[in-house]
Design a protein around this motif. Structure first.
Motif, PDB file in Angstrom:
ATOM      1  N   ASP A 116      -3.660  -0.949  -7.461  1.00 46.05           N
ATOM      2  CA  ASP A 116      -4.766  -0.597  -7.152  1.00 46.05           C
ATOM      3  C   ASP A 116      -6.013  -1.921  -7.374  1.00 46.05           C
ATOM      4  O   ASP A 116      -6.793  -2.074  -6.714  1.00 46.05           O
ATOM      5  N   TYR A 171       0.742  -1.166   0.070  1.00 42.10           N
ATOM      6  CA  TYR A 171      -0.085   0.265   0.025  1.00 42.10           C
ATOM      7  C   TYR A 171       0.886   1.223  -0.053  1.00 42.10           C
ATOM      8  O   TYR A 171       0.440   2.243  -0.681  1.00 42.10           O
ATOM      9  N   ILE A 181      -9.531   3.860  -3.791  1.00 43.32           N
ATOM     10  CA  ILE A 181      -9.338   3.605  -5.315  1.00 43.32           C
ATOM     11  C   ILE A 181     -10.643   3.865  -6.334  1.00 43.32           C
ATOM     12  O   ILE A 181     -10.171   4.192  -7.480  1.00 43.32           O
ATOM     13  N   LYS A 196     -10.147   7.655  -6.925  1.00 42.94           N
ATOM     14  CA  LYS A 196      -8.891   7.818  -8.203  1.00 42.94           C
ATOM     15  C   LYS A 196      -9.162   7.586  -9.597  1.00 42.94           C
ATOM     16  O   LYS A 196      -8.596   8.432 -10.286  1.00 42.94           O
ATOM     17  N   ILE A 204     -12.471   0.539 -11.924  1.00 44.63           N
ATOM     18  CA  ILE A 204     -11.290   0.266 -11.825  1.00 44.63           C
ATOM     19  C   ILE A 204     -10.502  -0.239 -13.123  1.00 44.63           C
ATOM     20  O   ILE A 204     -11.160  -0.461 -13.997  1.00 44.63           O
ATOM     21  N   ASP A 215       1.270   0.909 -10.651  1.00 41.64           N
ATOM     22  CA  ASP A 215       0.541   1.676  -9.818  1.00 41.64           C
ATOM     23  C   ASP A 215      -1.013   1.228  -9.955  1.00 41.64           C
ATOM     24  O   ASP A 215      -1.919   0.935  -9.176  1.00 41.64           O
ATOM     25  N   GLN A 216      -1.484   0.936 -11.279  1.00 39.34           N
ATOM     26  CA  GLN A 216      -2.756   0.644 -11.496  1.00 39.34           C
ATOM     27  C   GLN A 216      -3.059  -0.984 -11.257  1.00 39.34           C
ATOM     28  O   GLN A 216      -4.156  -1.365 -10.760  1.00 39.34           O
ATOM     29  N   PHE A 268      -7.758  -3.744  -4.527  1.00 39.97           N
ATOM     30  CA  PHE A 268      -9.136  -3.621  -4.271  1.00 39.97           C
ATOM     31  C   PHE A 268      -9.904  -5.157  -4.064  1.00 39.97           C
ATOM     32  O   PHE A 268     -10.792  -5.228  -3.251  1.00 39.97           O
TER      33      PHE A 268
END
Length: 462
Positions: free
Chosen positions: A300, A285, A350, A353, A361, A296-297, A304
């Motif tokens: 996430d 995290y 998330i 973002k 996402i 980075d994606q 999630f």
């Protein structure tokens, strides 16, 4: 006058006596013999029906093939062998040795043919119909039943697997039918090795045992890399379990299946639960990925899953309309059950973002996610050594891996369960969120968290 009556009496007596002799001669004799000159590669010889009538002889096929050791020529019946004798024959002839229920069917067929000859003869006599061997044989052929071995089409098992896959492929999660395709492949290979067709009526306890031994020995060498691919007990148990499920479905569909397979017990070994602990979750995290948008994606997507418990295919079907004020309402792809997952601080972060995107996402393919998440976890220094133990039959195989190599997309769901339990959320609540309906499959998560065990002991005793 006296001479006339004497002559007539003599003639009448002679005719009756001649008729008696004819009737005695018309009684057919029945015998069974093995054709030793027609032995096949498996060591079997065809059992023939031999009928003698009025000095004539006819040989007919019974449709039965036997190993000579199973036939008693003197008693004209199949031998009742002991378990020890059967074991010795199996060492010599393998799967060619029929099961006991098959031998009983053969013996019934022998008795049926013998009785059939007598019944046809009796029918001729009652109708006062003169008959000969040719007429007797013709009647036998007219009423002849299909032979025992051909009662089931050769490829019925494999055709039915194809039908099962076709009927269920559209209603099941993509890839879930792969195990049935794999089962068909292994059964085909097993059939080639045993050199006899696989039939529903043959799949009993002994068959399951032999198939399990075949899977333990099975291996394939990649000609390019030289890598030897084998099956461990966990994969073997999955194949056997799938076969049992398939046989149950075949029974439900009205196919006559040998019930002997039900008594075969599958030995299941525990799989290691690969999940992040709290320290590893925090490291992932907090890692700085501002200069690496790709990872980075990936982080996430993975996190999630860690805070919602969703599988990859659930994340893939997630839409904005599924997200309510404080929760996500989504029908899962695997169980088709609607689940409600409360939103937490991290899951909200998330979603916020990516609020400008159409999808909640930034999903990528499962293959890429599995690859990139390993790279991500290595960057976060999730490298503790993990020992993986597998058994192949009774042989133990142990390998040591840095933890990041073992992490996949599905690790997110496992992490959610283990961390939720370690934070004190009751098991029944976690099961309600993840959709686990069977505690048996959920139990391994309850047993895995050593930190939770230590904390509980510390609170109780220290």
């Amino acid at each position: 006058m006296t001479n006339f009556f004497a002559t007539e009496f003599a003639t009448d007596f002679f005719n009756q006596y001649l008729s008696y002799l004819i009737e005695e001669d018309m009684e057919a004799t029945v015998k069974f013999i093995l054709r030793r000159d027609l032995e096949n590669k498996k060591g079997e010889q065809p059992l023939m029906l031999v009928i003698h009538l009025a000095s004539q002889r006819k040989v007919m096929s019974t449709g039965i093939k036997l190993i000579p050791d199973l036939w008693s020529a003197d008693k004209q019946e199949i031998k009742d062998i002991t378990a020890k004798q059967k074991s010795l024959l199996e060492k010599q002839f393998g799967e060619t040795v029929p099961q006991k229920n098959t031998l009983l069917q053969y013996q019934d067929e022998i008795l049926r043919l013998r009785n059939q000859v007598r019944q046809i003869e009796e029918s001729f006599r009652l109708n006062e119909t003169p008959y000969n061997l040719e007429m007797l044989v013709e009647k036998i052929k007219e009423s002849k039943k299909p032979t025992i071995k051909k009662s089931e089409p050769t490829d019925l098992v494999f055709d039915f697997i194809d039908k099962y896959i076709e009927e269920n492929e559209l209603s099941r999660v993509k890839g879930s039918m792969v195990v049935y395709k794999s089962l068909k492949k292994h059964l085909k290979n097993f059939q080639d090795e045993r050199r006899s067709s696989i039939r529903f009526e043959d799949i009993d306890y002994s068959f399951m045992q032999s198939f399990q031994n075949f899977l333990i020995k099975w291996k394939v060498v990649n000609p390019e890399t030289g890598h030897v691919h084998t099956l461990y007990n966990i994969s073997i148990a999955k194949q056997l379990s799938t076969l049992k499920t398939f046989l149950g479905y075949a029974t439900f569909k009205g196919i006559k299946v040998n019930p002997g397979y039900k008594t075969f017990k599958i030995k299941r070994e525990k799989l290691e639960v690969i999940a992040l602990n709290q320290k590893e979750f925090d490291a992932l995290y907090n890692i700085d990925l501002k200069k690496n948008k790709r990872l980075d994606q990936v982080r996430d997507i993975f996190l999630f899953s860690c805070v919602t418990g969703y599988r990859y295919y659930d994340l893939r079907q997630l839409r904005r309309e599924h997200i309510k004020k404080d929760e996500i309402r989504l029908t899962t792809t695997k169980t088709k059950e609607p689940l409600v997952v409360p939103l937490t601080r991290i899951s909200r972060e998330i979603l916020e973002k990516y609020e400008e995107m159409i999808s909640p996402i930034p999903m990528i393919s499962n293959q890429k996610l599995n690859k990139y998440v390993k790279e991500l976890c290595e960057l976060a220094k999730i490298n503790d050594p993990v020992e993986i133990i597998r058994f192949k039959g009774a042989k133990r195989h142990a390998t040591l891996h840095p933890k990041h190599e073992l992490i996949s997309a599905h690790t997110g769901r496992k992490t959610f369960v283990t961390l939720s339990l370690s934070k004190g959320i009751p098991a029944e609540v976690v099961m309600k969120i993840t959709g686990h309906s069977d505690y048996k499959s959920f139990k391994r998560y309850v047993e895995v968290d050593e930190d939770r065990k230590r904390n509980a002991m510390s609170m109780a005793w220290d």
